[in-house]
Design a protein around this motif. Structure first.
Motif, PDB file in Angstrom:
ATOM      1  N   ARG A   1      26.778  17.669  -8.239  1.00  0.00           N
ATOM      2  CA  ARG A   1      25.402  17.197  -8.130  1.00  0.00           C
ATOM      3  C   ARG A   1      24.910  17.300  -6.682  1.00  0.00           C
ATOM      4  O   ARG A   1      23.752  17.642  -6.427  1.00  0.00           O
ATOM      5  CB  ARG A   1      25.322  15.739  -8.614  1.00  0.00           C
ATOM      6  N   SER A   2      25.803  17.025  -5.751  1.00  0.00           N
ATOM      7  CA  SER A   2      25.432  17.065  -4.330  1.00  0.00           C
ATOM      8  C   SER A   2      25.050  18.477  -3.891  1.00  0.00           C
ATOM      9  O   SER A   2      24.097  18.671  -3.133  1.00  0.00           O
ATOM     10  CB  SER A   2      26.588  16.549  -3.473  1.00  0.00           C
ATOM     11  N   MET A   3      25.790  19.491  -4.349  1.00  0.00           N
ATOM     12  CA  MET A   3      25.474  20.874  -3.997  1.00  0.00           C
ATOM     13  C   MET A   3      24.103  21.263  -4.547  1.00  0.00           C
ATOM     14  O   MET A   3      23.314  21.943  -3.880  1.00  0.00           O
ATOM     15  CB  MET A   3      26.547  21.819  -4.525  1.00  0.00           C
ATOM     16  N   HIS A   4      23.833  20.845  -5.787  1.00  0.00           N
ATOM     17  CA  HIS A   4      22.524  21.116  -6.382  1.00  0.00           C
ATOM     18  C   HIS A   4      21.421  20.456  -5.552  1.00  0.00           C
ATOM     19  O   HIS A   4      20.376  21.074  -5.274  1.00  0.00           O
ATOM     20  CB  HIS A   4      22.498  20.601  -7.821  1.00  0.00           C
ATOM     21  N   ASN A   5      21.647  19.213  -5.139  1.00  0.00           N
ATOM     22  CA  ASN A   5      20.664  18.492  -4.312  1.00  0.00           C
ATOM     23  C   ASN A   5      20.445  19.200  -2.971  1.00  0.00           C
ATOM     24  O   ASN A   5      19.321  19.287  -2.477  1.00  0.00           O
ATOM     25  CB  ASN A   5      21.136  17.063  -4.052  1.00  0.00           C
ATOM     26  N   LEU A   6      21.528  19.690  -2.390  1.00  0.00           N
ATOM     27  CA  LEU A   6      21.425  20.373  -1.103  1.00  0.00           C
ATOM     28  C   LEU A   6      20.572  21.623  -1.214  1.00  0.00           C
ATOM     29  O   LEU A   6      19.680  21.864  -0.383  1.00  0.00           O
ATOM     30  CB  LEU A   6      22.825  20.724  -0.579  1.00  0.00           C
ATOM     31  N   HIS A   7      20.813  22.438  -2.259  1.00  0.00           N
ATOM     32  CA  HIS A   7      20.032  23.661  -2.424  1.00  0.00           C
ATOM     33  C   HIS A   7      18.545  23.338  -2.627  1.00  0.00           C
ATOM     34  O   HIS A   7      17.672  23.998  -2.045  1.00  0.00           O
ATOM     35  CB  HIS A   7      20.566  24.468  -3.618  1.00  0.00           C
ATOM     36  N   ASN A   8      18.269  22.338  -3.434  1.00  0.00           N
ATOM     37  CA  ASN A   8      16.873  21.947  -3.658  1.00  0.00           C
ATOM     38  C   ASN A   8      16.222  21.433  -2.374  1.00  0.00           C
ATOM     39  O   ASN A   8      15.050  21.725  -2.079  1.00  0.00           O
ATOM     40  CB  ASN A   8      16.782  20.865  -4.736  1.00  0.00           C
ATOM     41  N   THR A   9      16.983  20.657  -1.594  1.00  0.00           N
ATOM     42  CA  THR A   9      16.438  20.078  -0.359  1.00  0.00           C
ATOM     43  C   THR A   9      16.138  21.163   0.669  1.00  0.00           C
ATOM     44  O   THR A   9      15.094  21.133   1.335  1.00  0.00           O
ATOM     45  CB  THR A   9      17.436  19.049   0.228  1.00  0.00           C
ATOM     46  N   VAL A  10      17.038  22.125   0.802  1.00  0.00           N
ATOM     47  CA  VAL A  10      16.807  23.227   1.747  1.00  0.00           C
ATOM     48  C   VAL A  10      15.588  24.041   1.313  1.00  0.00           C
ATOM     49  O   VAL A  10      14.751  24.446   2.138  1.00  0.00           O
ATOM     50  CB  VAL A  10      18.055  24.117   1.859  1.00  0.00           C
ATOM     51  N   TYR A  11      15.464  24.267  -0.003  1.00  0.00           N
ATOM     52  CA  TYR A  11      14.292  24.989  -0.519  1.00  0.00           C
ATOM     53  C   TYR A  11      13.011  24.227  -0.178  1.00  0.00           C
ATOM     54  O   TYR A  11      12.027  24.803   0.302  1.00  0.00           O
ATOM     55  CB  TYR A  11      14.423  25.166  -2.035  1.00  0.00           C
ATOM     56  N   ASN A  12      12.996  22.937  -0.446  1.00  0.00           N
ATOM     57  CA  ASN A  12      11.811  22.120  -0.146  1.00  0.00           C
ATOM     58  C   ASN A  12      11.515  22.081   1.345  1.00  0.00           C
ATOM     59  O   ASN A  12      10.345  22.069   1.758  1.00  0.00           O
ATOM     60  CB  ASN A  12      12.007  20.696  -0.662  1.00  0.00           C
ATOM     61  N   LEU A  13      12.569  22.068   2.145  1.00  0.00           N
ATOM     62  CA  LEU A  13      12.381  22.056   3.594  1.00  0.00           C
ATOM     63  C   LEU A  13      11.723  23.339   4.065  1.00  0.00           C
ATOM     64  O   LEU A  13      10.751  23.315   4.832  1.00  0.00           O
ATOM     65  CB  LEU A  13      13.741  21.866   4.280  1.00  0.00           C
TER      66      LEU A  13
END
Length: 372
Positions: free
Chosen positions: A61-73
């Motif tokens: 779940r953390s890896m998925h969150n990281l990818h989404n966060t970098v995309y949003n950033l």
């Protein structure tokens, strides 16, 4: 070009345009950006970022969150160029993430530290240029590092280090201003500005008190001491240190015994204050120095300050002229004082100087402004 402010209130500017708060797609994206910007160019492993932002989530779940966060950033920074990663300042490769900018970047605390280093290296060569760099660094300190993120653990060490660098810079710059330019007013002001960030910083109070004493402003020094005393009592429940108390005790002792050791000093003031005294009683002397060095002028000012009385005033009008106001003096008295001062200066630093008694309005208001 991207500019980032981390000292005080956080702010980002890209190509001259401020990114408003509502532009950020998520709080996690904003935190990640601040974190990477606080260590520009440093490649941070994904595990460290996950520990920072999702320490309690499961790895998948953390890896998925990281990818989404970098995309949003990236979308927050470059909404029109989301597919062009090299224009979005956030890079990633082999499980590492870092901040950089192909067209250049400017981060305030990085510039702050760079200016301090440049000034320190310059000090032995050109103290005036060093002072300008030190003061530029002071202007960059708009507040503590990420002051809106006080409870983020990762900000603590850098905030503390930058704050201590700032306070050391304030003290050192004020000392140079007094030593090299006799600029007591500016030195006191930057110390008082620093007290806004920590009113309990006793070293700053004590420095201000010392500068006030040096100017013969003992009443103001007592007021500053009382402010220090009250602030320490109200905020941390402490009394001023023995060192601070001794400074005040020396003033009180001299007042009690009638000693004039401190009170006998003339005051060195800036040009603006000097001009405001155009209606004062007394005689005005112009001290002309032929091609002096900055060190010679500073030494002559110190000699004059110690040789004149309380109530007399000094002002550096230009690189080769010092104005002296002899309070309540007659013309004959001024001539005698001028001859005595010429001898003192010649004996102490072997420099010939020339005093002239001049008319206040014909000279002070037309003199070349001081470079200081």
């Amino acid at each position: 070009m991207i500019r980032i402010w981390l000292l005080g209130t956080f702010q980002v500017e890209i190509d001259g345009l401020i990114i408003p708060v509502w532009n950020w797609k998520s709080k996690k994206a904003l935190t990640l950006f601040k974190y990477l910007c606080s260590r520009p160019g440093t490649k941070v492993p994904k595990d460290k970022i996950i520990e920072l932002l999702w320490s309690e989530s499961d790895p998948k779940r953390s890896m998925h969150n990281l990818h989404n966060t970098v995309y949003n950033l990236r979308r927050s920074l470059c909404p029109q160029d989301i597919d062009v990663r090299n224009e979005c300042f956030i890079y990633s490769a082999n499980g590492l993430y870092w901040f950089d900018a192909r067209n250049g970047y400017e981060i305030d605390f990085v510039v702050f530290q760079k200016l301090i280093k440049q000034a320190f290296d310059m000090e032995a060569i050109d103290v005036d240029q060093a002072l300008e760099l030190y003061q530029q660094a002071l202007q960059l300190y708009r507040g503590d590092f990420l002051e809106e993120d006080l409870y983020e653990d990762w900000t603590t060490n850098l905030r503390t280090n930058l704050r201590e660098q700032y306070f050391e810079l304030v003290i050192h710059t004020s000392q140079l201003l007094v030593k090299c330019r006799q600029s007591y007013g500016r030195a006191i002001q930057i110390c008082r500005d620093a007290l806004r960030y920590d009113p309990t910083r006793e070293t700053l109070h004590r420095t201000i008190i010392q500068y006030l004493i040096d100017q013969g402003r003992n009443v103001d020094a007592m007021l500053q001491y009382r402010e220090c005393q009250k602030t320490l009592a109200d905020k941390v429940g402490l009394e001023p240190s023995e060192e601070t108390n001794q400074m005040i005790q020396r003033i009180l002792h001299r007042q009690k015994t009638g000693s004039t050791l401190l009170e006998s000093k003339a005051r060195i003031i800036d040009r603006c204050a000097f001009e405001k005294l155009s209606k004062s009683n007394g005689q005005l002397l112009s001290l002309l120095i032929e091609a002096p060095s900055k060190a010679e002028v500073s030494r002559i000012l110190t000699i004059l300050q110690r040789s004149l009385r309380q109530g007399d005033l000094l002002c550096r009008m230009s690189d080769c002229e010092i104005a002296v106001l002899l309070a309540a003096a007659t013309e004959d008295c001024a001539k005698t004082v001028a001859r005595r001062l010429e001898r003192i200066i010649l004996n102490q630093i072997n420099t010939k100087v020339h005093f002239e008694i001049i008319n206040w309005r014909d000279s002070i208001h037309t003199s070349t402004p001081s470079s200081l």
